[in-house]
Design a protein around this motif. Structure first.
Motif, short mmCIF file in Angstrom:
data_model
loop_
_atom_site.label_atom_id
_atom_site.label_comp_id
_atom_site.label_asym_id
_atom_site.label_seq_id
_atom_site.Cartn_x
_atom_site.Cartn_y
_atom_site.Cartn_z
N MET A 1 0.83 -1.18 0.00
CA MET A 1 0.00 0.00 0.00
C MET A 1 0.88 1.25 0.00
O MET A 1 1.90 1.30 0.68
N ILE A 2 0.49 2.22 -0.76
CA ILE A 2 1.21 3.49 -0.82
C ILE A 2 0.49 4.51 0.04
O ILE A 2 -0.72 4.69 -0.08
N THR A 3 1.24 5.16 0.90
CA THR A 3 0.69 6.21 1.76
C THR A 3 1.32 7.53 1.36
O THR A 3 2.54 7.63 1.28
N LYS A 4 0.49 8.51 1.10
CA LYS A 4 1.01 9.84 0.73
C LYS A 4 1.16 10.69 1.99
O LYS A 4 0.26 10.78 2.80
N TRP A 5 2.32 11.29 2.09
CA TRP A 5 2.61 12.25 3.15
C TRP A 5 2.75 13.61 2.50
O TRP A 5 3.34 13.74 1.43
N TYR A 6 2.26 14.63 3.17
CA TYR A 6 2.38 16.00 2.67
C TYR A 6 3.18 16.80 3.68
O TYR A 6 2.87 16.82 4.87
N GLU A 7 4.22 17.44 3.18
CA GLU A 7 5.04 18.31 4.01
C GLU A 7 4.83 19.73 3.53
O GLU A 7 4.94 20.01 2.34
N ILE A 8 4.51 20.61 4.47
CA ILE A 8 4.36 22.03 4.12
C ILE A 8 5.53 22.76 4.76
O ILE A 8 5.77 22.63 5.96
N THR A 9 6.23 23.53 3.95
CA THR A 9 7.36 24.32 4.45
C THR A 9 7.03 25.80 4.31
O THR A 9 6.26 26.22 3.45
N CYS A 10 7.64 26.60 5.16
CA CYS A 10 7.46 28.04 5.13
C CYS A 10 8.14 28.60 3.89
O CYS A 10 9.30 28.26 3.60
N THR A 18 4.54 21.41 8.88
CA THR A 18 3.70 20.27 9.20
C THR A 18 3.96 19.11 8.25
O THR A 18 4.37 19.31 7.11
N HIS A 19 3.78 17.89 8.75
CA HIS A 19 3.84 16.65 7.97
C HIS A 19 2.55 15.92 8.26
O HIS A 19 2.26 15.62 9.42
N GLU A 20 1.77 15.64 7.25
CA GLU A 20 0.47 15.00 7.46
C GLU A 20 0.22 13.91 6.43
O GLU A 20 0.66 13.99 5.30
N ILE A 21 -0.53 12.90 6.86
CA ILE A 21 -1.00 11.85 5.96
C ILE A 21 -2.40 12.23 5.52
O ILE A 21 -3.18 12.76 6.31
N GLY A 22 -2.74 11.99 4.27
CA GLY A 22 -4.10 12.24 3.82
C GLY A 22 -4.16 13.06 2.57
O GLY A 22 -3.92 12.57 1.48
N SER A 23 -4.45 14.34 2.73
CA SER A 23 -4.61 15.21 1.57
C SER A 23 -3.94 16.55 1.83
O SER A 23 -3.62 16.90 2.96
N VAL A 24 -3.78 17.30 0.76
CA VAL A 24 -3.21 18.65 0.86
C VAL A 24 -4.13 19.53 1.71
O VAL A 24 -3.67 20.29 2.55
N LYS A 25 -5.43 19.41 1.50
CA LYS A 25 -6.41 20.21 2.26
C LYS A 25 -6.27 19.95 3.76
O LYS A 25 -6.32 20.88 4.56
N PHE A 26 -6.10 18.67 4.14
CA PHE A 26 -5.94 18.34 5.55
C PHE A 26 -4.63 18.93 6.10
O PHE A 26 -4.61 19.47 7.20
#
Length: 64
Positions: A1-10, A18-26
């Protein structure tokens, strides 16, 4: 299974906010809950980083 992580940088100081699993919106929602904010398509730790980014000609600290 592939899990997408999203990292947002300043977009000014380049630190990971932040580092989150799920979606960009989350991930963006969690950014706002942690005190960061979004200005257009740019993400910032806080208003201080946003103001410094504007003063720096819309460049991050690595571009100077």
């Amino acid at each position: 299974m592939i899990t997408k992580w999203y990292e947002i940088t300043c977009d000014y100081c380049c630190s990971a906010i932040t580092h989150e699993i799920g979606s960009v919106k989350f991930a963006e929602q969690m950014l706002i809950e942690r005190g960061g904010f979004i200005k257009g398509k740019h993400h910032f730790c806080d208003e201080n980083c946003y103001n410094k980014w504007l003063e720096n000609g819309k460049k991050n600290v690595l571009d100077t």
